[in-house]
Design an enzyme around this catalytic site. Structure first.
Site, short mmCIF file in Angstrom:
data_model
loop_
_atom_site.label_atom_id
_atom_site.label_comp_id
_atom_site.label_asym_id
_atom_site.label_seq_id
_atom_site.Cartn_x
_atom_site.Cartn_y
_atom_site.Cartn_z
CG ASN A 122 -0.88 8.91 3.19
OD1 ASN A 122 -1.44 8.10 2.54
ND2 ASN A 122 -0.19 9.98 2.53
NE ARG B 121 -3.87 1.74 2.46
CZ ARG B 121 -3.98 2.80 3.58
NH1 ARG B 121 -2.85 2.61 4.64
NH2 ARG B 121 -4.90 3.64 3.70
CB SER C 256 6.92 12.46 -2.15
OG SER C 256 5.95 11.81 -2.56
CB THR D 265 -6.92 -16.73 2.44
OG1 THR D 265 -7.24 -15.83 1.11
CG2 THR D 265 -7.40 -17.86 1.88
CG ASP E 225 -6.13 -15.89 -1.86
OD1 ASP E 225 -6.72 -14.90 -1.90
OD2 ASP E 225 -6.13 -16.95 -0.81
CG HIS F 268 -8.19 -3.78 -0.87
ND1 HIS F 268 -9.15 -2.85 -0.71
CD2 HIS F 268 -6.98 -3.25 -0.59
CE1 HIS F 268 -8.57 -1.80 -0.79
NE2 HIS F 268 -7.21 -1.45 -0.48
CD GLU G 291 3.35 12.87 -0.82
OE1 GLU G 291 3.12 11.46 -0.73
OE2 GLU G 291 3.94 13.21 -1.39
CG ASP H 16 7.91 11.54 -5.49
OD1 ASP H 16 7.50 10.84 -4.95
OD2 ASP H 16 7.89 12.71 -5.80
CG HIS I 78 -1.24 5.31 0.00
ND1 HIS I 78 -2.39 6.28 0.76
CD2 HIS I 78 -2.51 4.35 -0.18
CE1 HIS I 78 -3.50 5.43 0.94
NE2 HIS I 78 -3.45 4.27 0.35
CG ASP I 79 6.17 7.07 -3.35
OD1 ASP I 79 6.01 8.30 -2.94
OD2 ASP I 79 7.15 6.50 -3.86
N PRO J 200 -7.94 7.46 -4.13
CG PRO J 200 -8.55 6.14 -5.99
CD PRO J 200 -7.24 6.55 -5.17
#
Length: 329
Positions: A100, A68, A82, A252, A257, A200, A94, A80, A72-73, A170
């Site tokens: 975050n 994740r 950041s 799981t 998977d 997810h 950030e 980069d 998000h980066d 999002p």
């Protein structure tokens, strides 16, 4: 002796061709490559993998967190590094932006990787590349596909709280149209979006991100909703309850998977944005395909991860190679 006009034009043409190929070579070298560190730091991949493996052995959830972190980066001004920067007197970064804050994890693991890589080859490997490699290793260690990571990114010197807060990432209550538009804004297709959402299949989410889903949505399995309500009260009673977590894939949760997609078909997506992928819309068919064909999911996930890793990287002389991932040099 003066050169003839013919010789002069020929020589000029050769110079122009030489300059063209020089520029072409320079442009190519500025692109990401699987072999970027083959001579500069051949041990980088083993160094990253060893730290990630140890971290996941201690806490399997950290694999999802590292995956994740890469997402998000990349979605805020490109891949980069950041997101790793702490706030300074000159900018607010950030880390505390709404998508975050109290949510993104794994910074200590990145620090540990950076320390190990710096021992092997000081000042060579960027933090942005470390994040990308760690995301791949986390996926593979938890049973998912393996791919060759393209590297050669450099690190940003700054970060932007406002950019990270602008909605480019999002939120968990997104509609399908919002998901599609946010991913397309990054050059990612609808197929890429559905495949990347399959991340997810591992990890956990906080009560505050799925409370509305389990109490207010109608396209949810009733028993599934009730089981989640036990650990997530209807009304927020402070940060303790808000930070209660539930697994994103209840079948799981620590294995990468395609059961995430099977859960969606059974109306057991934890987040509103998850269930939007299978709710009578344009992505239903892709969810069905991935639920029945894990190889197709893995293949499309790899393709999408590579594309996401190519979002606006800093290369060539842009950016820097940070000595410490939490601060610019």
């Amino acid at each position: 002796m003066a050169l003839s006009p013919r010789f002069s034009s020929s020589a000029a043409m050769n110079v122009m061709l030489a300059l063209f190929f020089l520029l072409l070579t320079g442009s190519s070298s500025a692109q990401l490559s699987e072999n970027f560190y083959s001579k500069k730091c051949p041990k980088v991949f083993n160094a990253v993998k060893s730290v990630v493996h140890s971290a996941i052995a201690k806490e399997p959830r950290i694999g999802a967190s590292l995956l994740r972190l890469h997402f998000h980066d990349c979605f805020v001004n490109g891949c980069d590094g950041s997101i790793l920067l702490d706030d300074t007197s000159s900018f607010r970064g950030e880390k505390t932006a709404p998508p975050n804050n109290n949510s993104v994890r794994g910074f200590e693991v990145i620090d540990a990787i950076k320390s190990k890589v710096e021992e092997a080859c000081p000042g060579v490997v960027s933090c942005a590349d470390i994040v990308a490699i760690a995301a791949r290793d986390s996926t593979a260690i938890l049973g998912g596909p393996y791919w060759n990571v393209k590297v050669g990114r450099r690190d940003s010197k700054t970060a932007s709280f406002s950019d990270a807060s602008s909605g480019v990432i999002p939120p968990p209550f997104s509609t399908l149209s919002n998901l599609i538009s946010r991913f397309q804004a990054q050059g990612l297709s609808i197929k890429d979006m559905v495949a990347l959402s399959g991340a997810h299949t591992i990890g956990k989410a906080r009560c505050s991100s799925y409370r509305d889903r389990i109490y207010n949505d109608t396209n949810i399995d009733k028993l599934f909703a009730k089981s989640r309500q036990r650990n997530c009260p209807r009304k927020s009673s402070g940060t303790v309850k808000d930070n209660n977590v539930a697994v994103l894939d209840f079948k799981t949760p620590t294995h990468f998977d395609n059961l995430y997609y099977k859960n969606l078909i059974n109306k057991k997506g934890l987040l509103h944005s998850d269930q939007e992928l299978f709710n009578g819309g344009s992505t239903d068919s892709l969810v069905t395909t991935y639920s029945n064909n894990e190889k197709a999911f893995n293949s499309d996930f790899v393709t999408a991860m590579i594309k996401m890793g190519n979002i606006k990287p800093l290369t060539g002389s842009n950016g820097q190679i940070r000595k410490h991932c939490r601060r610019a040099n």
